[in-house]
Design a protein around this motif. Structure first.
Motif, PDB file in Angstrom:
ATOM      1  N   HIS A   1      39.281  32.287  41.176  1.00  0.00           N
ATOM      2  CA  HIS A   1      39.428  33.639  41.627  1.00  0.00           C
ATOM      3  C   HIS A   1      39.016  34.595  40.485  1.00  0.00           C
ATOM      4  O   HIS A   1      39.871  34.426  39.332  1.00  0.00           O
ATOM      5  CB  HIS A   1      40.683  34.034  42.236  1.00  0.00           C
ATOM      6  N   ASP A   2      37.774  35.250  40.344  1.00  0.00           N
ATOM      7  CA  ASP A   2      37.521  36.111  39.221  1.00  0.00           C
ATOM      8  C   ASP A   2      37.512  37.525  39.685  1.00  0.00           C
ATOM      9  O   ASP A   2      36.455  37.803  40.137  1.00  0.00           O
ATOM     10  CB  ASP A   2      36.230  35.611  38.828  1.00  0.00           C
ATOM     11  N   PRO A   3      38.738  38.254  39.434  1.00  0.00           N
ATOM     12  CA  PRO A   3      38.676  39.755  39.938  1.00  0.00           C
ATOM     13  C   PRO A   3      37.720  40.380  39.316  1.00  0.00           C
ATOM     14  O   PRO A   3      37.226  41.390  39.988  1.00  0.00           O
ATOM     15  CB  PRO A   3      40.107  40.216  39.194  1.00  0.00           C
ATOM     16  N   GLU A   4      37.010  40.200  38.060  1.00  0.00           N
ATOM     17  CA  GLU A   4      35.921  41.320  37.361  1.00  0.00           C
ATOM     18  C   GLU A   4      34.722  40.891  38.315  1.00  0.00           C
ATOM     19  O   GLU A   4      33.965  41.727  38.348  1.00  0.00           O
ATOM     20  CB  GLU A   4      35.777  40.805  36.062  1.00  0.00           C
ATOM     21  N   ARG A   5      34.487  39.631  38.810  1.00  0.00           N
ATOM     22  CA  ARG A   5      33.262  39.375  39.685  1.00  0.00           C
ATOM     23  C   ARG A   5      33.366  39.809  40.912  1.00  0.00           C
ATOM     24  O   ARG A   5      32.342  40.424  41.350  1.00  0.00           O
ATOM     25  CB  ARG A   5      33.190  37.837  39.696  1.00  0.00           C
ATOM     26  N   VAL A   6      34.454  40.126  41.408  1.00  0.00           N
ATOM     27  CA  VAL A   6      34.806  40.724  42.744  1.00  0.00           C
ATOM     28  C   VAL A   6      34.369  42.119  42.409  1.00  0.00           C
ATOM     29  O   VAL A   6      33.454  43.025  43.338  1.00  0.00           O
ATOM     30  CB  VAL A   6      36.155  40.687  43.162  1.00  0.00           C
ATOM     31  N   VAL A   7      34.924  42.742  41.400  1.00  0.00           N
ATOM     32  CA  VAL A   7      34.456  44.366  41.265  1.00  0.00           C
ATOM     33  C   VAL A   7      33.260  44.486  40.940  1.00  0.00           C
ATOM     34  O   VAL A   7      32.633  45.303  41.392  1.00  0.00           O
ATOM     35  CB  VAL A   7      35.661  44.670  39.855  1.00  0.00           C
ATOM     36  N   ALA A   8      32.302  43.630  40.011  1.00  0.00           N
ATOM     37  CA  ALA A   8      31.144  43.606  39.957  1.00  0.00           C
ATOM     38  C   ALA A   8      30.236  43.576  41.240  1.00  0.00           C
ATOM     39  O   ALA A   8      29.271  44.384  41.304  1.00  0.00           O
ATOM     40  CB  ALA A   8      30.575  42.772  38.948  1.00  0.00           C
ATOM     41  N   LEU A   9      30.535  42.744  42.411  1.00  0.00           N
ATOM     42  CA  LEU A   9      29.875  42.615  43.331  1.00  0.00           C
ATOM     43  C   LEU A   9      30.166  43.667  44.241  1.00  0.00           C
ATOM     44  O   LEU A   9      28.978  44.350  44.678  1.00  0.00           O
ATOM     45  CB  LEU A   9      30.263  41.400  43.993  1.00  0.00           C
ATOM     46  N   ARG A  10      31.274  44.331  44.258  1.00  0.00           N
ATOM     47  CA  ARG A  10      31.756  45.363  45.135  1.00  0.00           C
ATOM     48  C   ARG A  10      30.693  46.783  44.447  1.00  0.00           C
ATOM     49  O   ARG A  10      30.014  47.678  45.096  1.00  0.00           O
ATOM     50  CB  ARG A  10      33.061  45.755  44.997  1.00  0.00           C
ATOM     51  N   ARG A  11      30.827  47.008  42.993  1.00  0.00           N
ATOM     52  CA  ARG A  11      29.796  47.860  42.550  1.00  0.00           C
ATOM     53  C   ARG A  11      28.377  47.896  42.854  1.00  0.00           C
ATOM     54  O   ARG A  11      27.898  48.881  43.084  1.00  0.00           O
ATOM     55  CB  ARG A  11      30.222  47.995  41.025  1.00  0.00           C
ATOM     56  N   THR A  12      27.791  46.692  42.809  1.00  0.00           N
ATOM     57  CA  THR A  12      26.597  46.435  43.115  1.00  0.00           C
ATOM     58  C   THR A  12      26.212  47.154  44.509  1.00  0.00           C
ATOM     59  O   THR A  12      25.425  47.930  44.806  1.00  0.00           O
ATOM     60  CB  THR A  12      26.074  45.082  42.853  1.00  0.00           C
ATOM     61  N   ALA A  13      27.257  46.774  45.660  1.00  0.00           N
ATOM     62  CA  ALA A  13      26.929  47.266  46.906  1.00  0.00           C
ATOM     63  C   ALA A  13      26.883  48.734  47.049  1.00  0.00           C
ATOM     64  O   ALA A  13      26.253  49.086  47.597  1.00  0.00           O
ATOM     65  CB  ALA A  13      27.845  46.398  47.851  1.00  0.00           C
ATOM     66  N   LEU A  14      28.079  49.421  46.432  1.00  0.00           N
ATOM     67  CA  LEU A  14      28.303  50.696  46.329  1.00  0.00           C
ATOM     68  C   LEU A  14      26.963  51.368  45.690  1.00  0.00           C
ATOM     69  O   LEU A  14      26.698  52.350  46.401  1.00  0.00           O
ATOM     70  CB  LEU A  14      29.673  51.145  45.695  1.00  0.00           C
ATOM     71  N   LEU A  15      26.236  50.979  44.564  1.00  0.00           N
ATOM     72  CA  LEU A  15      25.211  51.615  43.910  1.00  0.00           C
ATOM     73  C   LEU A  15      24.254  51.522  44.821  1.00  0.00           C
ATOM     74  O   LEU A  15      23.444  52.554  45.117  1.00  0.00           O
ATOM     75  CB  LEU A  15      25.122  50.807  42.576  1.00  0.00           C
ATOM     76  N   ARG A  16      23.922  50.344  45.490  1.00  0.00           N
ATOM     77  CA  ARG A  16      22.839  50.036  46.496  1.00  0.00           C
ATOM     78  C   ARG A  16      23.013  51.227  47.643  1.00  0.00           C
ATOM     79  O   ARG A  16      21.797  51.804  48.386  1.00  0.00           O
ATOM     80  CB  ARG A  16      22.782  48.805  47.056  1.00  0.00           C
ATOM     81  N   ALA A  17      24.176  51.524  47.977  1.00  0.00           N
ATOM     82  CA  ALA A  17      24.625  52.215  49.059  1.00  0.00           C
ATOM     83  C   ALA A  17      24.120  53.724  48.737  1.00  0.00           C
ATOM     84  O   ALA A  17      24.100  54.797  49.453  1.00  0.00           O
ATOM     85  CB  ALA A  17      25.692  52.094  49.636  1.00  0.00           C
ATOM     86  N   GLY A  18      24.121  54.018  47.455  1.00  0.00           N
ATOM     87  CA  GLY A  18      23.632  55.336  46.952  1.00  0.00           C
ATOM     88  C   GLY A  18      24.545  56.147  46.254  1.00  0.00           C
ATOM     89  O   GLY A  18      24.701  57.305  46.120  1.00  0.00           O
ATOM     90  N   TYR A  19      25.912  55.596  46.048  1.00  0.00           N
ATOM     91  CA  TYR A  19      26.947  56.174  45.554  1.00  0.00           C
ATOM     92  C   TYR A  19      26.378  56.326  43.746  1.00  0.00           C
ATOM     93  O   TYR A  19      25.801  55.678  43.360  1.00  0.00           O
ATOM     94  CB  TYR A  19      28.201  55.465  45.396  1.00  0.00           C
ATOM     95  N   THR A  20      27.104  57.329  43.006  1.00  0.00           N
ATOM     96  CA  THR A  20      26.818  57.643  41.716  1.00  0.00           C
ATOM     97  C   THR A  20      27.502  56.401  40.923  1.00  0.00           C
ATOM     98  O   THR A  20      28.382  55.675  41.532  1.00  0.00           O
ATOM     99  CB  THR A  20      27.137  58.848  41.116  1.00  0.00           C
ATOM    100  N   GLU A  21      27.101  56.162  39.728  1.00  0.00           N
ATOM    101  CA  GLU A  21      27.430  55.135  38.839  1.00  0.00           C
ATOM    102  C   GLU A  21      29.230  55.309  38.690  1.00  0.00           C
ATOM    103  O   GLU A  21      29.755  54.312  38.888  1.00  0.00           O
ATOM    104  CB  GLU A  21      27.006  55.067  37.538  1.00  0.00           C
ATOM    105  N   GLU A  22      29.588  56.476  38.425  1.00  0.00           N
ATOM    106  CA  GLU A  22      31.066  56.810  38.430  1.00  0.00           C
ATOM    107  C   GLU A  22      31.738  56.588  39.675  1.00  0.00           C
ATOM    108  O   GLU A  22      32.710  55.926  39.729  1.00  0.00           O
ATOM    109  CB  GLU A  22      31.126  58.065  37.901  1.00  0.00           C
ATOM    110  N   GLN A  23      31.197  57.050  40.740  1.00  0.00           N
ATOM    111  CA  GLN A  23      31.858  56.969  42.066  1.00  0.00           C
ATOM    112  C   GLN A  23      31.908  55.441  42.441  1.00  0.00           C
ATOM    113  O   GLN A  23      32.807  54.913  42.830  1.00  0.00           O
ATOM    114  CB  GLN A  23      30.842  57.438  43.227  1.00  0.00           C
ATOM    115  N   ALA A  24      30.678  54.564  42.286  1.00  0.00           N
ATOM    116  CA  ALA A  24      30.442  53.202  42.349  1.00  0.00           C
ATOM    117  C   ALA A  24      31.658  52.516  41.701  1.00  0.00           C
ATOM    118  O   ALA A  24      32.416  51.572  42.146  1.00  0.00           O
ATOM    119  CB  ALA A  24      29.363  52.672  42.317  1.00  0.00           C
ATOM    120  N   ASP A  25      31.842  52.735  40.546  1.00  0.00           N
ATOM    121  CA  ASP A  25      32.760  52.226  39.560  1.00  0.00           C
ATOM    122  C   ASP A  25      34.358  52.166  40.083  1.00  0.00           C
ATOM    123  O   ASP A  25      35.209  51.592  39.986  1.00  0.00           O
ATOM    124  CB  ASP A  25      32.749  52.668  38.018  1.00  0.00           C
TER     125      ASP A  25
END
Length: 71
Positions: A8-32
């Motif tokens: 289990h790699d929590p940072e990878r989970v966060v990175a994957l979530r961030r990518t999906a949020l950015l693709r959805a149109g959230y700003t960098e700060e919001q996605a993070d």
């Protein structure tokens, strides 16, 4: 136990979530912010953007838990 199974790699989970949020149109700060708040369901965070809400409105709605009227 299978030694080849990934740990289990929590940072990878966060990175994957961030990518999906950015693709959805959230700003960098919001996605993070949303990516790191793992108590927030990813699908619930993506839904307002899929429905066409602007990123700022969607972000506030997701963080507010949907209890506040935004319209």
């Amino acid at each position: 136990m299978d030694d080849r199974a990934p740990a289990h790699d929590p940072e990878r989970v966060v990175a994957l979530r961030r990518t999906a949020l950015l693709r959805a149109g959230y700003t960098e700060e919001q996605a993070d912010t949303l990516a790191r708040r793992t108590e927030v369901d990813l699908h619930a965070a993506l839904a307002p953007r899929r429905q066409g809400l602007p990123p700022d409105v969607a972000f506030e709605l997701v963080l507010g838990g949907g209890g506040r009227t935004v319209f």
